[in-house]
Write a protein that holds these residues in place. Structure first.
Motif, short mmCIF file in Angstrom:
data_model
loop_
_atom_site.label_atom_id
_atom_site.label_comp_id
_atom_site.label_asym_id
_atom_site.label_seq_id
_atom_site.Cartn_x
_atom_site.Cartn_y
_atom_site.Cartn_z
N GLY A 68 29.32 -115.25 -35.56
CA GLY A 68 28.55 -116.37 -35.34
C GLY A 68 28.60 -117.52 -36.26
N SER A 69 27.61 -118.16 -36.70
CA SER A 69 27.64 -119.24 -37.54
C SER A 69 28.14 -118.88 -38.84
N ASN A 70 27.75 -117.61 -39.53
CA ASN A 70 28.44 -117.17 -40.82
C ASN A 70 29.97 -117.56 -40.68
N LEU A 71 30.30 -116.65 -39.85
CA LEU A 71 32.04 -116.85 -39.72
C LEU A 71 32.51 -118.44 -39.41
N ALA A 72 32.02 -118.89 -38.74
CA ALA A 72 32.33 -120.39 -38.34
C ALA A 72 32.42 -121.10 -39.74
N VAL A 73 31.22 -121.23 -40.57
CA VAL A 73 31.06 -121.65 -41.91
C VAL A 73 32.23 -121.26 -42.77
N TRP A 74 32.48 -119.98 -42.77
CA TRP A 74 33.60 -119.49 -43.62
C TRP A 74 34.89 -120.05 -43.13
N TRP A 75 35.20 -120.13 -41.91
CA TRP A 75 36.49 -120.79 -41.47
C TRP A 75 36.61 -122.23 -41.85
N MET A 76 35.33 -122.95 -41.45
CA MET A 76 35.52 -124.23 -41.94
C MET A 76 35.84 -124.50 -43.43
N ASN A 77 35.19 -123.55 -44.42
CA ASN A 77 35.48 -123.91 -45.79
C ASN A 77 36.90 -123.48 -45.83
N VAL A 78 37.47 -122.46 -45.38
CA VAL A 78 38.77 -122.18 -45.68
C VAL A 78 39.79 -123.36 -44.95
N LEU A 79 39.38 -123.69 -43.75
CA LEU A 79 40.31 -124.86 -43.37
C LEU A 79 40.12 -126.27 -43.98
N PHE A 80 39.18 -126.62 -44.18
CA PHE A 80 38.92 -128.10 -44.87
C PHE A 80 38.82 -128.20 -46.35
N PHE A 81 38.54 -127.07 -46.86
CA PHE A 81 38.19 -127.12 -48.46
C PHE A 81 39.11 -126.40 -49.35
N GLU A 82 39.46 -125.02 -48.74
CA GLU A 82 40.28 -124.16 -49.73
C GLU A 82 41.41 -124.89 -50.44
N GLY A 83 42.47 -125.28 -49.66
CA GLY A 83 43.65 -125.89 -50.46
C GLY A 83 43.47 -127.34 -50.79
N THR A 84 42.63 -128.18 -49.82
CA THR A 84 42.67 -129.51 -49.96
C THR A 84 42.02 -130.11 -51.22
N MET A 85 40.74 -129.46 -51.76
CA MET A 85 40.16 -129.83 -52.73
C MET A 85 40.60 -129.39 -54.02
N ARG A 86 41.27 -128.31 -54.28
CA ARG A 86 41.92 -127.89 -55.46
C ARG A 86 43.24 -128.69 -55.40
N THR A 87 43.93 -129.16 -54.69
CA THR A 87 44.98 -130.04 -54.50
C THR A 87 44.73 -131.34 -55.06
N LEU A 88 43.60 -131.86 -54.31
CA LEU A 88 43.08 -133.35 -54.79
C LEU A 88 42.71 -133.33 -56.14
N PHE A 89 42.05 -132.35 -56.84
CA PHE A 89 41.71 -132.25 -58.13
C PHE A 89 42.66 -132.16 -58.91
N SER A 90 43.76 -131.28 -58.61
CA SER A 90 45.05 -131.10 -59.37
C SER A 90 45.61 -132.50 -59.70
N MET A 91 45.96 -133.24 -58.38
CA MET A 91 46.41 -134.49 -58.55
C MET A 91 45.74 -135.50 -59.39
N LEU A 92 44.46 -135.48 -59.12
CA LEU A 92 43.52 -136.41 -60.29
C LEU A 92 43.91 -135.77 -61.71
N PHE A 93 44.21 -134.62 -61.79
CA PHE A 93 44.12 -134.22 -63.20
C PHE A 93 45.56 -134.84 -63.92
N GLY A 94 46.67 -134.70 -62.95
CA GLY A 94 47.92 -135.26 -63.40
C GLY A 94 47.75 -136.95 -63.59
N ALA A 95 47.03 -137.59 -63.00
CA ALA A 95 46.76 -139.08 -62.97
C ALA A 95 46.01 -139.32 -63.98
N GLY A 96 44.86 -138.52 -64.41
CA GLY A 96 44.42 -138.49 -65.92
C GLY A 96 45.19 -138.43 -66.90
N VAL A 97 46.15 -137.46 -66.82
CA VAL A 97 47.12 -137.49 -68.20
C VAL A 97 47.85 -138.69 -68.12
#
Length: 159
Positions: free
Chosen positions: A62-91
């Motif tokens: 149900g909704s638990n699985l839907a939230v887990w999938w949304m988290n995986v699809l929209f946040f898992e790689g995207t936010m870590r990559t975005l934060f890593s790019m910002l780290f490089g820009a900060g350097v």
């Protein structure tokens, strides 16, 4: 004592960036990335085994699985990559601004101390707070190596 945030600060004196010199768009993107990383880590904080497999802890329907999938699809790689790019820009921004102020070798000193603090916080998180998913240690170690590559030109890709 000179206020390093004022425009009249000594050119060679390192200090924090004044509010008028901050790049607000980067601050906003950094905040969005941090909130996304928090959403990813909430699962890891509460149910470490469910981070990879939501069926381990039960409630994977149900909704638990839907939230887990949304988290995986929209946040898992995207936010870590975005934060890593910002780290490089900060350097690049930190070292370029320090060099423009005439810091010379002081730019390397500031950079190494900053990354040493990241390593220290990563160790504290991993061994005192028992959070092995912390990425600060990795950022600190990689950041030390990035210093040598900060002035490499970017490579254009054909469209």
């Amino acid at each position: 004592m000179t206020d390093v945030t004022s425009p009249t600060a000594l050119a060679g004196e390192p200090g924090p960036v004044s509010s008028q010199d901050r790049i607000q768009a980067l601050d906003v993107i950094r905040g969005v990335a941090l909130c996304g990383i928090l959403l990813m880590n909430i699962v890891g904080f509460g149910l470490p085994l469910a981070y990879e497999d939501p069926t381990v802890a039960g409630g994977a329907d149900g909704s638990n699985l839907a939230v887990w999938w949304m988290n995986v699809l929209f946040f898992e790689g995207t936010m870590r990559t975005l934060f890593s790019m910002l780290f490089g820009a900060g350097v690049v921004l930190l070292t370029a601004r320090a060099e423009q102020r005439g810091a010379g070798i002081g730019a390397a000193d500031i950079f190494v101390r900053r990354n040493a603090w990241l390593v220290a916080f990563g160790v504290v998180h991993a061994y005192l707070l028992l959070w092995l998913g912390d990425i600060l240690f990795t950022y600190g170690i990689v950041g030390l190596f990035l210093f040598a590559f900060r002035k490499l030109p970017s490579r254009e890709r054909p469209v």
